[in-house]
Write a protein that holds these residues in place. Sequence first.
Motif, PDB file in Angstrom:
ATOM      1  N   ALA A   1      -9.097  37.373  58.945  1.00  0.00           N
ATOM      2  CA  ALA A   1      -9.883  38.433  58.307  1.00  0.00           C
ATOM      3  C   ALA A   1      -9.316  39.777  58.738  1.00  0.00           C
ATOM      4  CB  ALA A   1     -11.349  38.290  58.691  1.00  0.00           C
ATOM      5  N   TRP A   2      -8.268  40.186  58.097  1.00  0.00           N
ATOM      6  CA  TRP A   2      -7.527  41.389  58.472  1.00  0.00           C
ATOM      7  C   TRP A   2      -8.171  42.622  57.847  1.00  0.00           C
ATOM      8  CZ3 TRP A   2      -2.930  42.164  61.279  1.00  0.00           C
ATOM      9  CH2 TRP A   2      -2.326  43.406  61.120  1.00  0.00           C
ATOM     10  N   LEU A   3      -8.231  43.715  58.621  1.00  0.00           N
ATOM     11  CA  LEU A   3      -8.687  45.002  58.105  1.00  0.00           C
ATOM     12  C   LEU A   3      -7.599  46.033  58.364  1.00  0.00           C
ATOM     13  CD1 LEU A   3     -12.410  45.097  59.339  1.00  0.00           C
ATOM     14  CD2 LEU A   3     -11.622  44.829  56.988  1.00  0.00           C
ATOM     15  N   HIS A   4      -7.209  46.744  57.320  1.00  0.00           N
ATOM     16  CA  HIS A   4      -6.199  47.794  57.498  1.00  0.00           C
ATOM     17  C   HIS A   4      -6.701  48.851  58.471  1.00  0.00           C
ATOM     18  CE1 HIS A   4      -3.080  50.741  56.472  1.00  0.00           C
ATOM     19  NE2 HIS A   4      -4.061  51.636  56.397  1.00  0.00           N
ATOM     20  N   ASP A   5      -7.961  49.200  58.356  1.00  0.00           N
ATOM     21  CA  ASP A   5      -8.602  50.168  59.241  1.00  0.00           C
ATOM     22  C   ASP A   5      -9.684  49.429  60.020  1.00  0.00           C
ATOM     23  OD1 ASP A   5      -9.889  52.238  60.506  1.00  0.00           O
ATOM     24  OD2 ASP A   5     -10.659  53.170  58.678  1.00  0.00           O
ATOM     25  N   GLY A   6      -9.443  49.219  61.337  1.00  0.00           N
ATOM     26  CA  GLY A   6     -10.396  48.466  62.142  1.00  0.00           C
ATOM     27  C   GLY A   6     -11.777  49.079  62.165  1.00  0.00           C
ATOM     28  N   GLY A   7     -11.870  50.409  61.993  1.00  0.00           N
ATOM     29  CA  GLY A   7     -13.169  51.062  62.001  1.00  0.00           C
ATOM     30  C   GLY A   7     -14.047  50.683  60.830  1.00  0.00           C
ATOM     31  N   MET A   8     -13.505  50.010  59.809  1.00  0.00           N
ATOM     32  CA  MET A   8     -14.315  49.567  58.675  1.00  0.00           C
ATOM     33  C   MET A   8     -15.265  48.441  59.071  1.00  0.00           C
ATOM     34  SD  MET A   8     -13.907  51.333  55.975  1.00  0.00           S
ATOM     35  CE  MET A   8     -14.852  50.197  54.964  1.00  0.00           C
ATOM     36  N   ARG A   9     -14.974  47.769  60.160  1.00  0.00           N
ATOM     37  CA  ARG A   9     -15.811  46.631  60.552  1.00  0.00           C
ATOM     38  C   ARG A   9     -17.268  47.049  60.737  1.00  0.00           C
ATOM     39  NH1 ARG A   9     -15.742  43.332  66.271  1.00  0.00           N
ATOM     40  NH2 ARG A   9     -17.023  41.581  65.583  1.00  0.00           N
ATOM     41  N   GLY A  10     -17.502  48.039  61.580  1.00  0.00           N
ATOM     42  CA  GLY A  10     -18.866  48.467  61.834  1.00  0.00           C
ATOM     43  C   GLY A  10     -19.504  49.141  60.640  1.00  0.00           C
ATOM     44  N   VAL A  11     -18.720  49.880  59.858  1.00  0.00           N
ATOM     45  CA  VAL A  11     -19.280  50.606  58.720  1.00  0.00           C
ATOM     46  C   VAL A  11     -19.803  49.637  57.668  1.00  0.00           C
ATOM     47  CG1 VAL A  11     -18.761  52.274  56.909  1.00  0.00           C
ATOM     48  CG2 VAL A  11     -17.784  52.572  59.170  1.00  0.00           C
ATOM     49  N   ILE A  12     -19.112  48.523  57.439  1.00  0.00           N
ATOM     50  CA  ILE A  12     -19.580  47.527  56.468  1.00  0.00           C
ATOM     51  C   ILE A  12     -20.886  46.893  56.947  1.00  0.00           C
ATOM     52  CG2 ILE A  12     -19.045  45.301  55.400  1.00  0.00           C
ATOM     53  CD1 ILE A  12     -16.092  46.148  55.435  1.00  0.00           C
ATOM     54  N   ILE A  13     -20.966  46.577  58.236  1.00  0.00           N
ATOM     55  CA  ILE A  13     -22.210  46.006  58.772  1.00  0.00           C
ATOM     56  C   ILE A  13     -23.344  47.029  58.655  1.00  0.00           C
ATOM     57  CG2 ILE A  13     -23.307  45.012  60.807  1.00  0.00           C
ATOM     58  CD1 ILE A  13     -20.492  44.182  61.757  1.00  0.00           C
ATOM     59  N   ASP A  14     -23.042  48.294  58.950  1.00  0.00           N
ATOM     60  CA  ASP A  14     -24.038  49.360  58.783  1.00  0.00           C
ATOM     61  C   ASP A  14     -24.536  49.431  57.343  1.00  0.00           C
ATOM     62  OD1 ASP A  14     -24.143  50.208  61.364  1.00  0.00           O
ATOM     63  OD2 ASP A  14     -22.812  51.926  61.105  1.00  0.00           O
ATOM     64  N   GLU A  15     -23.613  49.387  56.400  1.00  0.00           N
ATOM     65  CA  GLU A  15     -23.979  49.471  54.989  1.00  0.00           C
ATOM     66  C   GLU A  15     -24.896  48.317  54.592  1.00  0.00           C
ATOM     67  OE1 GLU A  15     -23.689  51.222  51.058  1.00  0.00           O
ATOM     68  OE2 GLU A  15     -23.214  51.936  53.081  1.00  0.00           O
ATOM     69  N   ALA A  16     -24.593  47.120  55.070  1.00  0.00           N
ATOM     70  CA  ALA A  16     -25.446  45.973  54.767  1.00  0.00           C
ATOM     71  C   ALA A  16     -26.840  46.141  55.366  1.00  0.00           C
ATOM     72  CB  ALA A  16     -24.798  44.693  55.298  1.00  0.00           C
ATOM     73  N   TRP A  17     -26.914  46.724  56.546  1.00  0.00           N
ATOM     74  CA  TRP A  17     -28.204  46.904  57.225  1.00  0.00           C
ATOM     75  C   TRP A  17     -29.062  47.979  56.557  1.00  0.00           C
ATOM     76  CZ3 TRP A  17     -31.008  44.418  60.796  1.00  0.00           C
ATOM     77  CH2 TRP A  17     -31.993  45.107  61.493  1.00  0.00           C
ATOM     78  N   HIS A  18     -28.433  49.091  56.166  1.00  0.00           N
ATOM     79  CA  HIS A  18     -29.194  50.227  55.657  1.00  0.00           C
ATOM     80  C   HIS A  18     -29.419  50.180  54.152  1.00  0.00           C
ATOM     81  CE1 HIS A  18     -29.319  52.272  59.471  1.00  0.00           C
ATOM     82  NE2 HIS A  18     -28.009  52.226  59.604  1.00  0.00           N
ATOM     83  N   GLU A  19     -28.439  49.729  53.391  1.00  0.00           N
ATOM     84  CA  GLU A  19     -28.577  49.754  51.940  1.00  0.00           C
ATOM     85  C   GLU A  19     -29.258  48.509  51.382  1.00  0.00           C
ATOM     86  OE1 GLU A  19     -27.964  52.380  50.084  1.00  0.00           O
ATOM     87  OE2 GLU A  19     -27.482  53.410  51.958  1.00  0.00           O
ATOM     88  N   PHE A  20     -29.273  47.450  52.140  1.00  0.00           N
ATOM     89  CA  PHE A  20     -29.945  46.215  51.704  1.00  0.00           C
ATOM     90  C   PHE A  20     -30.981  45.838  52.754  1.00  0.00           C
ATOM     91  CE2 PHE A  20     -25.684  46.301  49.940  1.00  0.00           C
ATOM     92  CZ  PHE A  20     -25.910  46.055  48.600  1.00  0.00           C
ATOM     93  N   ASP A  21     -31.905  46.793  53.030  1.00  0.00           N
ATOM     94  CA  ASP A  21     -32.814  46.598  54.153  1.00  0.00           C
ATOM     95  C   ASP A  21     -33.776  45.443  53.954  1.00  0.00           C
ATOM     96  OD1 ASP A  21     -34.171  47.846  52.167  1.00  0.00           O
ATOM     97  OD2 ASP A  21     -34.985  49.475  53.394  1.00  0.00           O
ATOM     98  N   SER A  22     -33.983  45.005  52.724  1.00  0.00           N
ATOM     99  CA  SER A  22     -34.838  43.833  52.523  1.00  0.00           C
ATOM    100  C   SER A  22     -34.181  42.566  53.061  1.00  0.00           C
ATOM    101  CB  SER A  22     -35.144  43.657  51.026  1.00  0.00           C
ATOM    102  OG  SER A  22     -33.942  43.478  50.294  1.00  0.00           O
ATOM    103  N   THR A  23     -32.884  42.636  53.322  1.00  0.00           N
ATOM    104  CA  THR A  23     -32.147  41.478  53.843  1.00  0.00           C
ATOM    105  C   THR A  23     -32.132  41.454  55.367  1.00  0.00           C
ATOM    106  OG1 THR A  23     -30.725  41.750  51.903  1.00  0.00           O
ATOM    107  CG2 THR A  23     -29.974  40.191  53.540  1.00  0.00           C
TER     108      THR A  23
END
Length: 729
Positions: free
Chosen positions: A430-452
């Motif tokens: 699971a390669w990421l060109h920018d390692g900092g995207m890891r936390g941002v994607i998890i943040d997005e899932a937590w905040h934008e899909f809060d019913s989940t």
Amino acid sequence: MSDTTPDEDPSPPSTASGEAASGDAALPEPRIDEPVRREEETASDSTAESREEQEEIVPDSLRMDPRVGAELYGTQFSAVYSGIDARGVNAVGNNNTIHVVTITGQPSTKPIIRDLPGVPDLLAVYAATGADEELGEKLGQRSTACLAGRPHTGRFSTACVALACRHSPDRVHEILLPGDVAPEVLRRAGDSIEEDHGYVLRLPGNSHSQVMRLLADLFQRRSASLLLIRHDDSRAGVRHSAEVQHRSPAPLAVFRAHLGHHLRDRLRLSDEESAELIRGYLHHSDLVDALHSTYGPREVVPIAEAVGQGHPADGGALAEILRSSQPRRRARAAEILRSDAGGASRRPRRADQHERAFRIAYAVFAWQSLHYAFEAAGILLEEIDGQAKRVDWGRLALQHPVSELLGPLAVDWQEGREATRLRGGSSRSAWLHDGGMRGVIIDEAWHEFDSTRPALLKWLDRLVSEDDEPMQRAAAEAAGLLAHHDFARVCADLIDGWAASPKSRLRQAAAWAMVAADMGGQVGHLVRGQVRDWASGHRNLQRDAAARVYASGLQQPDLSWSLADLRRIAQDPMQQHTYMVAEGVYQLYAPHRADQIIFELAEWSDDRQLQLHAAGALLSLAAIPADTSPSGVPELLVRAAAQEVDSHDLVRLWQVALLTAGASRRAWSTFEQWLTKADSDEALRKATAALVTDLTALPSMGRRMRFHLARHSQFEDGLPEWLDAAMRK
């Protein structure tokens, strides 16, 4: 065949009469108590756990990699962890002078006052805020004031600048308090509060009014200032007359200040030249838009520094810099988790949900084999179905290829495959060109899909329960990031339960989650409060979890606080046959801390219940090679030769290690390595000879030492003259 067990010392036993004849205090033969049976365990778990816990810990094998913090938090990553090396961090910072405030009570509860040597540099890059003038007026009228604001908005910088303007840049200090000590204890600080100096204190809760009232007279008598920083709570009601509301500086002003300082200080440009270059950069609309989208100065500063380091930066260079900025990361994360369901009428049912689940799992398991993302995505879909009370459809198969599931992340995945191919590998990760995207994607899932959110928490709980360390580590790291957003909920739903589990792998997951949460720099006081509760509580499993937190790299602001916690944990009978406390001490070690740590361990050696921990910690530290020695001379031996550790404390520790049944075999092997290094390095012989002389003052120790050294391959032909002379003194 010998009847000696692997942990026993086969050398001749000591005799009480022989020790008494030496004139020294007799060293009691160490006795290892049986651990208390843990009520939380079943009988079947207890046997497996005891075998697992008796295994030695490979140094640094539990420590959280600092790169995890950069991946989860990006530019918010706490500077405390950026200095982690192979032997832990200096949580107090480099070149800070610590003044211990004398109070009544245990040493672990003493507040500390530290210098802030970076204030002059801060003044050179500080961007003014709307609170500066009012705060200056308050400090001119009163000896105590309060600055209220949200974290990561530059509150601390504003406070330091206000105190520097009131007093002097070299007269600004920070007061640090352990969680169980009230600020009122400073009333007994005496001479620790210096004349015409400024002090900043971060204060959780809403007790600022009382603290200012109680401490005003003390600081007024000293012509000093105390500036409290508290989290802005809209429910606080009417503000105190000495309280100032902090306002974050304008992003463009922060950018100008930092980039201008870089151009003037490093490139030696004039004020006019640097100002003209900055105006040119700010003509790029993408840069201005990104700056306006930042969440506080901590996101602006890395952009300014990157532009300065890349100067002169054209449009392409600016685009690459912005690509790794937090605003662009958030925009890309939203794109990654965006659904394509409305764009295709024949799209399979739930395809968008499957894609989101896979992309979230891909981020959580970044750098791991891709099969973890498939497994985790299936489990996440099951939890989502369970929350929606849908019928379990089972694992989806042969529906979507990887490139379709990944969507915008497919570019990263293909780049990772190419990089692996060029290195000669064949596995897919699971390669990421920018390692900092890891936390941002998890943040997005937590905040934008809060019913989940309930499904996400249950998902992480299931992942940690898997008997697979990479899966447990990744899930614990994600839990730590989410705890940074909702500490109380994530602790109640996940981390507290893991810490109280009879399974050591779950307790270790709790430790990793706590360190990951602390790396963000915003909930450190909550993390340390939780660890303190575990260490001081009545449950031995939670005390073990607290030990694992220290073994994973966490440190208190002051070394004595960490050592006090580890001492409390070590007194738990459950810890008698584990190496977790010793690994925690190992993580605290740094050359400049050697004397304090050895002193503390020598104190432990006087307590029968702590002797095994003292011995284990000494042996872990004694094997650390010095960074300055190409031949691998032990770091602690170098400190001893330089007389940077107390020789009496070191002798006492070696006596305990060499005579304690559970540590003696390893101790003799380590000590023989010290003698071997000293034999080949004349600079170390004097200190080592003195150590041997003090050790062999006990006749029983002298007999044991000759017994062991006669069997060491280095000394088969006889002892070196210096060593033989040291033993005969």
